[in-house]
Design a protein around this motif. Structure first.
Motif, PDB file in Angstrom:
ATOM      1  N   SER A  62       0.836  -1.208   0.000  1.00  0.00           N
ATOM      2  CA  SER A  62       0.000   0.000   0.000  1.00  0.00           C
ATOM      3  C   SER A  62       0.867   1.252   0.000  1.00  0.00           C
ATOM      4  O   SER A  62       0.502   2.267  -0.611  1.00  0.00           O
ATOM      5  N   HIS A  66       0.859   4.161  -2.823  1.00  0.00           N
ATOM      6  CA  HIS A  66       0.836   5.584  -2.468  1.00  0.00           C
ATOM      7  C   HIS A  66       1.840   6.360  -3.325  1.00  0.00           C
ATOM      8  O   HIS A  66       1.513   7.390  -3.918  1.00  0.00           O
ATOM      9  N   THR A 116      -3.981   6.294  -0.150  1.00  0.00           N
ATOM     10  CA  THR A 116      -3.874   5.542   1.103  1.00  0.00           C
ATOM     11  C   THR A 116      -5.214   5.506   1.830  1.00  0.00           C
ATOM     12  O   THR A 116      -5.582   4.493   2.432  1.00  0.00           O
ATOM     13  N   SER A 145      -3.590   2.221   7.791  1.00  0.00           N
ATOM     14  CA  SER A 145      -3.653   3.022   6.566  1.00  0.00           C
ATOM     15  C   SER A 145      -4.366   4.344   6.815  1.00  0.00           C
ATOM     16  O   SER A 145      -3.980   5.386   6.269  1.00  0.00           O
ATOM     17  N   ALA A 149      -2.591   7.850   6.222  1.00  0.00           N
ATOM     18  CA  ALA A 149      -3.152   8.854   5.322  1.00  0.00           C
ATOM     19  C   ALA A 149      -3.331  10.182   6.041  1.00  0.00           C
ATOM     20  O   ALA A 149      -2.981  11.251   5.516  1.00  0.00           O
TER      21      ALA A 149
END
Length: 378
Positions: A62, A66, A116, A145, A149
């Motif tokens: 992830s 991003h 994200t 996550s 973010a």
């Protein structure tokens, strides 16, 4: 290939992917902490190890997505992307976002946290649709996550939120200098806040997270405090152009030359150096020992074109660019100077430093640099 403290592990659509040595540390720490959590839940060691590794793959995947979002947005704006690096605190995408003005800089920064956040939703959906340890893993990834973010969107340089702040202030004021100062102050403020959270976590016994947040706080505060110095340097470098500081170009390799000829005539004894490759007088990429060996090891008679690295992987500047913009894009690397695709020079940090000492500080040229003209004949 090793490069400083990072290693190239792949190339995706012409964009090299690097991992830093610090990334291996945080990846190993993440797997270990997840394994320990599962062990406390009386999960069998083999199953705990498997789930911990799977969670790490999903989490760092992830992070990569991003950074890929930054790269995709940059390319959609026709901006160069010379690499993606995974580092201790996340990742970094090497692009020239400021090249499309404040809107371009904002969009390139914005898509990272947005991606994200979307992935947090995907992990949450995975938690809802599964059960047991898989659901638990998906839930923890969703929360992580979401935190990542939100943290990355905080208005402090060099976080994405700090870059969005810079772009916003730049767009409102029309002055990038003012915008940089605002982003720097934001970095200090966010760094102090994160440092305070790290101290609180120490008192609560969460030493691992406290150390991580303390390290991030140090980066934010250091970057913020260094912004005034960075602005002052830009104010001086804006007085010169690339043409004022560049040195003569390196030898260019014809694209139809065989790899064995290129090895004998250019590459042998030049480990780590990349030479420009020209086709019909224009630079199309570079070739080095490393890129040539990938195909030349099997058939050294093949043409150089088969061992060329895309030009997008090399910093390229124009002779008319100001030195402040050029130095920011070089980011410590060596670059080529092209005019309408034609090679006219080369530029690196040492060349800019020589110009600075000669023009800004008024110091005489070092005799050891006598072979390097102060301004190549255009």
């Amino acid at each position: 290939m090793g490069g400083g403290n990072r290693w190239k592990v792949a190339t995706v659509r012409g964009i090299p992917l690097y991992v830093s040595t610090s990334w291996f540390v945080i990846a190993a720490l993440y797997i270990w902490l997840r394994y320990e959590d599962l062990s406390r839940m009386f999960v069998q060691p083999a199953e705990a190890a498997t789930i911990a590794v799977l969670a790490a793959v999903l989490f760092f995947g992830s992070v990569l997505l991003h950074e890929a979002a930054h790269a995709i947005m940059a390319r959609s704006l026709d901006l160069p992307v010379s690499g993606i690096s995974l580092v201790f605190w996340g990742g970094a995408t090497e692009t020239k976002a400021s090249g499309k003005g404040p809107l371009g800089e904002f969009l390139v920064a914005f898509v990272g946290p947005a991606t994200t956040l979307a992935l947090a939703g995907v992990f949450w959906l995975g938690e809802v649709l599964t059960n047991g340890l898989v659901a638990d893993t998906m839930g923890s990834l969703a929360v992580l996550s979401l935190i990542f973010a939100g943290f990355n969107a905080l208005p402090g340089f060099p976080l994405d939120g700090g870059r969005m702040l810079l772009a916003t202030v730049w767009g409102i004021t029309g002055n990038r200098r003012t915008a940089m100062r605002a982003a720097g102050y934001g970095g200090i403020a966010v760094g102090v806040a994160v440092g305070g959270i790290a101290v609180w976590m120490i008192s609560s016994g969460d030493i691992g997270m406290a150390v991580f947040l303390g390290y991030v706080a140090m980066i934010l505060i250091s970057a913020g405090r260094g912004m005034d110095q960075r602005i002052a340097l830009r104010d001086q470098l804006v007085r010169g152009t690339v043409a004022d500081a560049m040195r003569p170009p390196p030898p260019a390799v014809p694209i139809e030359m065989s790899l064995v000829q290129a090895l004998d005539g250019y590459l042998r004894g030049a480990d780590g150096q990349a030479f420009p490759v020209v086709d019909a007088g224009k630079v199309v990429g570079t070739v080095s020992i490393e890129s040539a060996r990938k195909v030349g090891g099997r058939d050294p008679t093949r043409p150089v074109r088969d061992g060329v690295r895309p030009l997008a992987q090399t910093p390229v500047v124009a002779p008319t660019e100001t030195l402040d913009d050029a130095l920011e894009w070089l980011a410590g690397r060596e670059g080529l100077v092209l005019r309408d695709g034609v090679l006219v020079g080369a530029l690196g940090p040492a060349d800019v430093e020589r110009w600075y000492r000669r023009v800004i500080e008024g110091k005489a040229e070092d005799p050891r640099d006598a072979s390097v003209p102060t301004r190549p004949d255009l």
